[in-house]
Design a protein around this motif. Structure first.
Motif, PDB file in Angstrom:
ATOM      1  N   MET A 194      82.659  22.493  48.061  1.00  0.00           N
ATOM      2  CA  MET A 194      83.949  21.829  47.913  1.00  0.00           C
ATOM      3  C   MET A 194      84.570  21.709  49.297  1.00  0.00           C
ATOM      4  SD  MET A 194      87.441  23.000  45.895  1.00  0.00           S
ATOM      5  CE  MET A 194      87.019  22.403  44.263  1.00  0.00           C
ATOM      6  N   ASN A 195      84.983  20.511  49.647  1.00  0.00           N
ATOM      7  CA  ASN A 195      85.648  20.273  50.930  1.00  0.00           C
ATOM      8  C   ASN A 195      86.980  19.596  50.661  1.00  0.00           C
ATOM      9  OD1 ASN A 195      84.891  20.103  54.094  1.00  0.00           O
ATOM     10  ND2 ASN A 195      86.200  18.391  53.540  1.00  0.00           N
ATOM     11  N   ILE A 196      88.057  20.201  51.157  1.00  0.00           N
ATOM     12  CA  ILE A 196      89.374  19.590  51.020  1.00  0.00           C
ATOM     13  C   ILE A 196      89.917  19.296  52.410  1.00  0.00           C
ATOM     14  CG2 ILE A 196      91.733  19.837  50.185  1.00  0.00           C
ATOM     15  CD1 ILE A 196      90.744  21.425  47.884  1.00  0.00           C
ATOM     16  N   LEU A 197      90.088  18.029  52.677  1.00  0.00           N
ATOM     17  CA  LEU A 197      90.595  17.577  53.972  1.00  0.00           C
ATOM     18  C   LEU A 197      92.056  17.174  53.797  1.00  0.00           C
ATOM     19  CD1 LEU A 197      88.838  15.064  56.387  1.00  0.00           C
ATOM     20  CD2 LEU A 197      91.247  14.826  55.812  1.00  0.00           C
ATOM     21  N   TYR A 198      92.932  17.811  54.559  1.00  0.00           N
ATOM     22  CA  TYR A 198      94.336  17.433  54.575  1.00  0.00           C
ATOM     23  C   TYR A 198      94.580  16.530  55.784  1.00  0.00           C
ATOM     24  CZ  TYR A 198      95.289  20.962  51.011  1.00  0.00           C
ATOM     25  OH  TYR A 198      95.319  21.692  49.837  1.00  0.00           O
ATOM     26  N   ASP A 199      95.243  15.433  55.532  1.00  0.00           N
ATOM     27  CA  ASP A 199      95.484  14.437  56.583  1.00  0.00           C
ATOM     28  C   ASP A 199      96.647  14.881  57.470  1.00  0.00           C
ATOM     29  OD1 ASP A 199      95.562  12.177  58.131  1.00  0.00           O
ATOM     30  OD2 ASP A 199      96.295  10.839  56.555  1.00  0.00           O
TER      31      ASP A 199
ATOM     32  N   LYS B 194      90.671   7.376  79.401  1.00  0.00           N
ATOM     33  CA  LYS B 194      91.113   6.916  78.085  1.00  0.00           C
ATOM     34  C   LYS B 194      90.058   5.979  77.484  1.00  0.00           C
ATOM     35  CE  LYS B 194      95.382   8.629  78.230  1.00  0.00           C
ATOM     36  NZ  LYS B 194      95.822   8.418  79.580  1.00  0.00           N
ATOM     37  N   MET B 195      89.871   6.092  76.177  1.00  0.00           N
ATOM     38  CA  MET B 195      88.915   5.222  75.480  1.00  0.00           C
ATOM     39  C   MET B 195      89.454   4.886  74.100  1.00  0.00           C
ATOM     40  SD  MET B 195      85.861   7.724  74.120  1.00  0.00           S
ATOM     41  CE  MET B 195      85.430   6.532  72.826  1.00  0.00           C
ATOM     42  N   SER B 196      88.744   4.027  73.392  1.00  0.00           N
ATOM     43  CA  SER B 196      89.204   3.520  72.101  1.00  0.00           C
ATOM     44  C   SER B 196      89.160   4.589  71.017  1.00  0.00           C
ATOM     45  CB  SER B 196      88.344   2.331  71.674  1.00  0.00           C
ATOM     46  OG  SER B 196      86.977   2.723  71.606  1.00  0.00           O
ATOM     47  N   LYS B 197      89.910   4.357  69.947  1.00  0.00           N
ATOM     48  CA  LYS B 197      89.904   5.265  68.803  1.00  0.00           C
ATOM     49  C   LYS B 197      88.638   5.071  67.978  1.00  0.00           C
ATOM     50  CE  LYS B 197      92.879   2.075  66.221  1.00  0.00           C
ATOM     51  NZ  LYS B 197      94.203   1.944  65.554  1.00  0.00           N
TER      52      LYS B 197
ATOM     53  N   ALA C 279      84.157  13.169  53.384  1.00  0.00           N
ATOM     54  CA  ALA C 279      85.617  13.291  53.414  1.00  0.00           C
ATOM     55  C   ALA C 279      86.193  12.598  54.641  1.00  0.00           C
ATOM     56  CB  ALA C 279      86.020  14.763  53.401  1.00  0.00           C
ATOM     57  N   TYR C 280      85.538  12.768  55.773  1.00  0.00           N
ATOM     58  CA  TYR C 280      86.041  12.177  57.016  1.00  0.00           C
ATOM     59  C   TYR C 280      85.953  10.654  56.981  1.00  0.00           C
ATOM     60  CZ  TYR C 280      87.238  12.099  61.957  1.00  0.00           C
ATOM     61  OH  TYR C 280      87.876  11.889  63.154  1.00  0.00           O
ATOM     62  N   CYS C 281      84.847  10.144  56.477  1.00  0.00           N
ATOM     63  CA  CYS C 281      84.707   8.688  56.364  1.00  0.00           C
ATOM     64  C   CYS C 281      85.745   8.120  55.400  1.00  0.00           C
ATOM     65  CB  CYS C 281      83.294   8.328  55.896  1.00  0.00           C
ATOM     66  SG  CYS C 281      82.008   8.636  57.126  1.00  0.00           S
ATOM     67  N   ALA C 282      86.013   8.844  54.323  1.00  0.00           N
ATOM     68  CA  ALA C 282      87.040   8.407  53.375  1.00  0.00           C
ATOM     69  C   ALA C 282      88.405   8.382  54.047  1.00  0.00           C
ATOM     70  CB  ALA C 282      87.060   9.328  52.158  1.00  0.00           C
ATOM     71  N   LEU C 283      88.676   9.372  54.887  1.00  0.00           N
ATOM     72  CA  LEU C 283      89.943   9.408  55.614  1.00  0.00           C
ATOM     73  C   LEU C 283      90.078   8.179  56.510  1.00  0.00           C
ATOM     74  CD1 LEU C 283      92.518  10.959  56.536  1.00  0.00           C
ATOM     75  CD2 LEU C 283      91.094  11.942  58.355  1.00  0.00           C
ATOM     76  N   MET C 284      88.971   7.737  57.093  1.00  0.00           N
ATOM     77  CA  MET C 284      88.996   6.573  57.974  1.00  0.00           C
ATOM     78  C   MET C 284      89.148   5.265  57.207  1.00  0.00           C
ATOM     79  SD  MET C 284      86.145   7.585  60.861  1.00  0.00           S
ATOM     80  CE  MET C 284      86.341   5.996  61.681  1.00  0.00           C
ATOM     81  N   GLY C 285      89.132   5.358  55.874  1.00  0.00           N
ATOM     82  CA  GLY C 285      89.371   4.177  55.063  1.00  0.00           C
ATOM     83  C   GLY C 285      88.131   3.503  54.521  1.00  0.00           C
TER      84      GLY C 285
END
Length: 410
Positions: free
Chosen positions: A28-33, A248-251, A364-370
């Motif tokens: 189980m992984n819970i990612l809080y934004d 500095k570089m892109s997001k 979870a991380y990819c989902a956070l990225m949309g």
């Protein structure tokens, strides 16, 4: 190919399920934004403090670890400037224990003053041990505010100043929790020997009753384009002179991100990279030299570091380092060189899919990225990068006016 199902509870909790019945465990992984970038500049270090507080007991469960250990489970967490991530693994037959534990602390922590004092001391000690009492430990405390003038990436996850944690009140802690640790600000992934229909039932039972909070609308100050080189120097009792350069570089969501990532690999990922070959092997000016990126959700940093060898003037070492960087901008790399780092990157992706917990984290991380499908698209996107794109990023990113340099000297 990582297959997954997806549903959303009425309170806004996003749930993803990746079934892999070949393993006996469930993750189980819970990612809080929420990360350190979301903190009040006058009250920093709170996201990291909560990484500790969330294990200090919740509304109905005095201790988190013991019930999990009794059923053969393990857990941990980490904080970054962008996210706070909690994860656990346990035998699949004990899956409901995970739902019970995680839902209770999402509903409310115990907010025990004794727990706050204990974890406050833990964080303060961590600050001393990791940042103050280790060689080069405070480098990012110095480098971040030099590189970032406006954006909250200017402080590390430990905080801008440890006094912010020393002076944190229970009211501060409660306000932070009820703003960010909400079902509608979280992404939950279940992976391993689980069934989607059972996950849905358990999610409805344990998480659906938790009320949604006010939506968090992120509005962070945008870092202005850097137009001139920045420099600072530190003197301390360290083993060797170090040179740190950040650009500095892109997001992470930007189309230029992957070409820049691969550029950093060509320059300094491994012993076959240009920095190692030219500065460590051939000229022997450095004991080590490498490059990497921060991989940030907002505009991040392309980092180049080098440990100068004993007896070498730091100015001479930096000139040689700058020459290798300049070569990246003078002519395109060869296709074979790019393909080598593409293969290294793809190998890392494959290794990251071996463990079911890693798959849960990545999803979870990819989902956070949309776009959760990014988890299956990354390999093709890496292979699609061209030498022309890498060359263009070298000239855009590795410019002197875009560079912040720090000398850490003996």
């Amino acid at each position: 190919m990582i297959h997954f199902e997806h549903f959303v509870l009425e309170n806004g909790l996003k749930v993803y399920v990746h079934e892999d019945l070949s393993v006996p465990t469930a993750a189980m992984n819970i990612l809080y934004d929420v990360g350190s970038r979301d903190e009040n500049p006058e009250k920093t270090g709170f996201a990291h403090l909560f990484e500790h507080l969330m294990f200090g007991g919740s509304q109905n469960i005095a201790e988190y670890d013991k019930p999990l250990q009794k059923v053969g489970g393990e857990n941990n967490a980490f904080t970054s400037p962008d996210i706070t991530n909690y994860y656990l693994t346990l035998p699949a037959q004990n899956l409901e224990t995970a739902f019970w534990l995680e839902s209770d602390r999402m509903m409310s922590l115990s907010f025990n003053p004794e727990v706050l004092e204990v974890q406050r001391k833990v964080v303060i000690e961590e600050f001393k041990q990791r940042y103050l009492n280790q060689p080069y430990g405070d480098v990012w405390l110095k480098l971040r505010p030099l590189a970032y003038q406006v954006h909250p990436y200017q402080w590390a996850t430990i905080g801008k100043d440890i006094s912010h944690i020393e002076e944190a009140t229970m009211e501060d802690v409660k306000a932070f929790f009820y703003k960010y640790y909400l079902p509608n600000n979280a992404i939950m992934v279940l992976a391993g020997n689980v069934k989607t229909e059972n996950v849905r039932k358990l999610a409805e039972k344990w998480f659906a009753p938790i009320p949604a909070g006010a939506p968090y609308v992120r509005s962070l100050p945008k870092e202005p384009k850097q137009t001139e080189a920045r420099f600072s120097a530190i003197e301390a009792d360290v083993p060797a002179n170090m040179i740190y350069k950040v650009f500095k570089m892109s997001k992470k969501s930007d189309p230029n991100y992957l070409p820049t990532d691969l550029l950093s690999d060509v320059l300094g990922r491994s012993k076959s990279s240009r920095l190692h070959q030219k500065l460590v092997q051939e000229s022997q000016l450095f004991g080590a030299a490498n490059s990497y990126i921060t991989g940030s959700l907002d505009e991040g940093l392309f980092c180049v570091t080098g440990k100068v060898k004993e007896g070498i003037a730091i100015a001479d070492a930096e000139n040689a380092l700058n020459e290798v960087i300049a070569e990246m901008k003078s002519e395109k790399i060869k296709e074979e060189e790019l393909q080598k780092v593409k293969n290294q990157a793809e190998s890392t992706l494959i290794l990251g899919e071996v463990e079911v917990l890693s798959r849960a984290m990545n999803l979870a991380y990819c989902a956070l990225m949309g776009n959760p499908d990014l988890i299956n698209e990354e390999s093709a996107r890496i292979q699609a990068v061209t030498t022309e794109q890498v060359f263009a990023m070298a000239n855009e990113v590795l410019s002197p006016e875009n560079c912040t340099t720090l000398h850490y000297k003996r």
